[in-house]
Each structure stands twice: as C-alpha cells, then as structure tokens.
Design a protein around this motif. Sequence first.
Motif: not given
Length: 693
Positions: A397-400, A423-428
């Motif tokens: 999360t911190s990276v994104s 954030l949600i997109s990049n984690l998923i």
Amino acid sequence: MIAEHKGEIPVVILLLPFIGGIATGLYWPGVDMLALAITAAVLFSIFVFLNLGYSKFSVYKSKWIGGMLIYPILFLAGWLISIHHNQLRRADHFSKQQAQFLVVCINSEPVVKGEWTRFTAEVSSTISNNKVRNSSGTLLIAIKDELARNLFYGEQLLVPAKYTIIDPPFNPGEFNYKQYLAHKNVYHQAYLFPKHYKITGSGFGNGLIAAALNSRQQLVKKLYSNMHDTTAIAVASTLILGYKADLSNDVMQAYSKTGTIHILSVSGGHVAILYVVLAWALSFLNGHKKGKIIRVVVIILLIWLYALLTGLSPAVCRAALMISFLIVGKTAGRYVNPLNVLACSAFALLLYDPFLITDVGFQLSYLAVAGLIIFEPIINQFASSKNRVADYLWKATSVSTAAQAITFPLSAFYFHQLPVYFLISNLIIMIPVTVIMYSGLLLLMLPQIPVVSNLLGLILEKSILIMNKLLGFIEHLPYASISKIWLTNTEHLLLYLIIVTFFYLLYNRRRKWLLAAALFATLLFSISISIKKINSDSTQSITFLNLKKHSGIVFKNGNNGVVLTDITDTDKVFKYSIQPGLDSNRITNYIICGFDKNLQNEYLLKRGGLVQFRNKRLMILNHKPPAWSIPSTLRLDYIYIRENASVDLRSLITKQVIVDASNSDRYISVLTANQVNYQSLKRNKSIIINSNR
C-alpha cells in the motif's frame, strides 16, 4: 529516503542544471551554438585550471567557486546538446534541399492500423535531375496499400519528395501531435498510395535492432500458438514484450481508469522479475572461482537484450541502467545511494537523447522511482505489524501510494483523469501480474515443448482474463475515476509544491515555515481553480471548428452547450477534435445536433440553416439551397459556408464570412477572385467568438 545533505546526492544536484539547459534548448533552439560552445569552453578551462592549482591558489578557502563554475558549465552543456540534437538545424536536412525523390530507410517497426501502414524513416539522400545528394532528417510515412503491410525495419525505399509539415492542433484542447513528433525529431509527413514507392534494398538498419524486432515477432507468434483469447494475447504481448500493436483502446481505457496502466509499460517491475528469474537460474555459478563475475556479466547482458527486445523504451532503459549499476555496486561491495543511481541513469539517457526529457514515459518512470525512494519510507513508518501478511500488504500500500502521489499531478496534466480506486486495483493485481510475468517469461524462454508450453500458455491466458475481469469490475464501480481534469502549467507546479511540502512536513515537523508555504500554495491553487470555474460558467461563445473533411460548430452557454456537426459522438474525429474542447471548456451538458435538424432551447434556436444564439445570428450555407429564399435585407452576424455552397454573398448583409475546411481549394480561390471578404478554417486554427456582449 530524504538526504540530510546535498553531499549525499551529488549526481542529483549536478543533474538539475543539465536538465535546465536541455529545457532551455528546447524552447530557444535558435541561439548561436558557437557562442555557447566558446562560453562553455572558457568556463571549463577556468574550472580545470583552478583544480590543477587547487593548493597553489588556495581554492579550498573559497569552495563556492567550484559550484559557481560547474553549474553554468552543465547548464550550457545541456543547452548545446539539446540544440545539436535538433535535426532541423542541420544544413543537409532534406527539407532544405530541392528534390524530386527521397531515398529513405525505415527506422521503426511499421504499425498497421486499418488500411494504413505507418512508420518513421531516416532520409539518407535526395535526388533531383538524376543528381544524388547526401541528406539527413526523419520523415513520418503513411502508406495506404496492402503490400505495405509486409514492410519491415531496415528496408530502403525510393519515395517522391512530396511531403508536408505536420499540422499543429487546430481546435481547443486537441492533442498537440506536431509538438509530440517534434520532440522525436519528426517535422514532416508523407502520404503514399500504391505505386508511389519502390523498395530498393533491405538490411540498411541496425543489425542488432533488426534481430531484436524479428525475435519479438517470433515470440509474439509463440504466444499466438499457445494461447487462444486475442485480448489475452494482446495484453501478454504488451506486458511482457512491449508489443502494443494489437492492444485495443477499450483495454487501455480499463487499465488507465483503474490506475494500473503502468503494468502495460515494460519497466522496473518487469526487469526486477527478470532479474530474479536470471539470478535463480544462474545461482549455480556462485560456487565457482570467478562465478560471481560471470553471473553478473551474463545477467546484465541478458537484461539489456530484454530491454532491446521490448523496444528500448525510456522506462525499461532506466530500469536496465539502474539495475546494472546496483548489481555492479553490490558485487564490488560498495554502498550505492539509489537517488544517485537514478540520476546517473538519467544523465546517460539524456546524453544519448536530450529530447527524452519531454517523453511522458520518461517523466512518469523517473518520478515514480523517485517517489518510491523518497516518499515510501515516510508512508511506511506510520504503521507496522508482526503479522507477515498484514505487513506485506501495508508495504504494498505504501509503495502504491508513494508512486501515485508523485505521479498524480503529471497524470492529471497529461491524461486529465485520476483513478479513485488505484490502491484496491494495484493490490488486487499483484498476484495475477506476478503469475503472468513468471509464466510468460518461462513460456518464451523455454523451447516449444507441447505439454509444458500449452500448460504455461493456459496459466498465462487465464491469469490475464481474471485480471481483466477484476479491473473491468473496478472500472465500472461508481466514481471509479475523476475525469475531465484540466490543469494549467501554474496549477501543475503548485500541485507538486503542495505534495512535496506535505511529505517533507511528515518527515520533519519542525520546519514550521513549510506548513505556511504548503497552505499558501494550496490557497493559490484553490483560487486559480475557482477563477477558472467562475469564468467558464459565465462565458458564452461560438467556436467554429476545423475538422478537415467534416464541419462543426460549438455553442457554449456556461457549462451547457450545443454541438452542430455532421459526425456522431462515437466517431474518432469527435473524440479527438471535439470532445477535448468540450472538456477543457467545462461544457458538461451538451446536445449534438446535425446540420439538417432543427433545435430550440432557452439560449439557441435553429431553423434550417438559420441559427439564433443569444444576441448572435448565424446563417449556415451548404451545397443544398435553402427551402426558402434569403431576403437581401436579412442582417446576419456570421455566414458559415460548408460543402462548396453556391450562393451570391454580395447580396447578404453580414459582419463576417467563415469558410470551413470541408470546402475545396478551388472553391476558396473563386471566393478570393470575387473579392469576398472571408476567414478560412482550412489549415487554420478554429475561430472562437465571445458572445457575452
């Protein structure tokens, strides 16, 4: 990681004046190079002389002298390199020579879109009256011919010397394609048809690049032979190989709206995964005497071959350079500051091509990495967990967040939108992207083994389809993106000032004056946005558009509008030439009306060819005569002529005659011969008339 002292990041400090010089050269290229070179040489000579006599002249007592000299030297060096790189300044540029034919060599991979095949070509010579002269320059060529689909990099062509200067943007908000190509040293274009060109040879390009392009085509074919879904193949080709020719606009839009467009650009993440694969595959060399050195050389070589294979984009070149520096430094047992490595890679790329500073991919890539290096530790310090999964998610999360925070102003400035659920997109997509990269690289690196290759192809395809479905779901969520963001240059810089000061305050809360600076910048930004909105909401205007073969008029009444045009909103011309103007002028509610339709609302009345817009009266004339005769006493503010209208203008009373781009050159010349006072939109910018008064 914020440096406490400039001595920790010397390359970063030295890079800034160099970039300043390049930017100056881009906007002031007409300066005398000899004068700049002499000035730079004199300053450099003084710098060298003082360094040679460092002790003798007690220069150490005045350390500021070195900085006073080195900064202008680097600034002038950047300016000189930028001007020298500009091909238009060369005396042998093909546009400065009279010619009947041009001998050109294709220097980019031809791209087929519809009926047209497009590519850039390096002009090697001009031919006039059977006399051949050496020449230089790059020409953009578009060929409408089935046989042109078979053209490839390195082929030499003989083409007629019939080219035109690339048009600037004619309409409000339109993409500046002329400037975009100028920053790639392309200033002219030619349109060719069957029998307008002749292939005179092949193999004239760089052999290494030709081999890389050929290898990429073979690898794309391998994807096609092991996968079935065309969308998945297009995404795999783009994500792994940097081959974007088959990628649809719908897929690009889905990734853009969800804030994951970066994964479709081969960059640092892709190179890092390749490094992990190569480091694991070559780990057996660590046990040998010189195994570590051999391992480093092989890894760096293969990484650069991959960069070459994927098209040597600025992002992948930056990643390849950085990882090469870091590998060498780690092998030598030296500590390497990542900001210095980042600056060194920028220096190297800008020395090769100073115009890269204008490339959006270059800017986004370097800003994103700088954000990760500087901002990510600041964000990461606010939370920690002993749970490995939670800690990993927080780090992701911190990276994104760091990457998005530093690139948001630039993305908003260029692409006019902000993904809300980034954030949600990049984690998923973390897991699917990892699976895609590893399975894709293994599929392409291993020889074709039916069972293994088909299995890897199946895993690759299903991972991409799952990722596309997840992103498609997020794309259609309410408020998935904030669009139609149009920032001025000043607002863009203010936004960066706000973000940088905010993060520095998180890092060091003792700098109270920074809080005042951040608040003042926020106030200025808010005032600028408010003034734009107030002005836009109170503006009434008429814009006569230049749509070449088509016609269009935009009537703006605050944030409402009417678009009179002969095209639909699904047409590419509408999306490219009309929609940006509507968005940039804050026309959020608009009606599209054909020229043959009637319309009436609170601010506009259209009956046939007669339009009343507030206090302005407009007559639209085309090749079809009106159903009623035009009274000679009818007073008009404007007459708008389209499609070679046949009418005697001398009998009409009007302030201004506007001839749009759908009229032929011959028709316009007749108007000139008849001494009709008119304004032509043909090859001219749109005409905007304020109707407030």
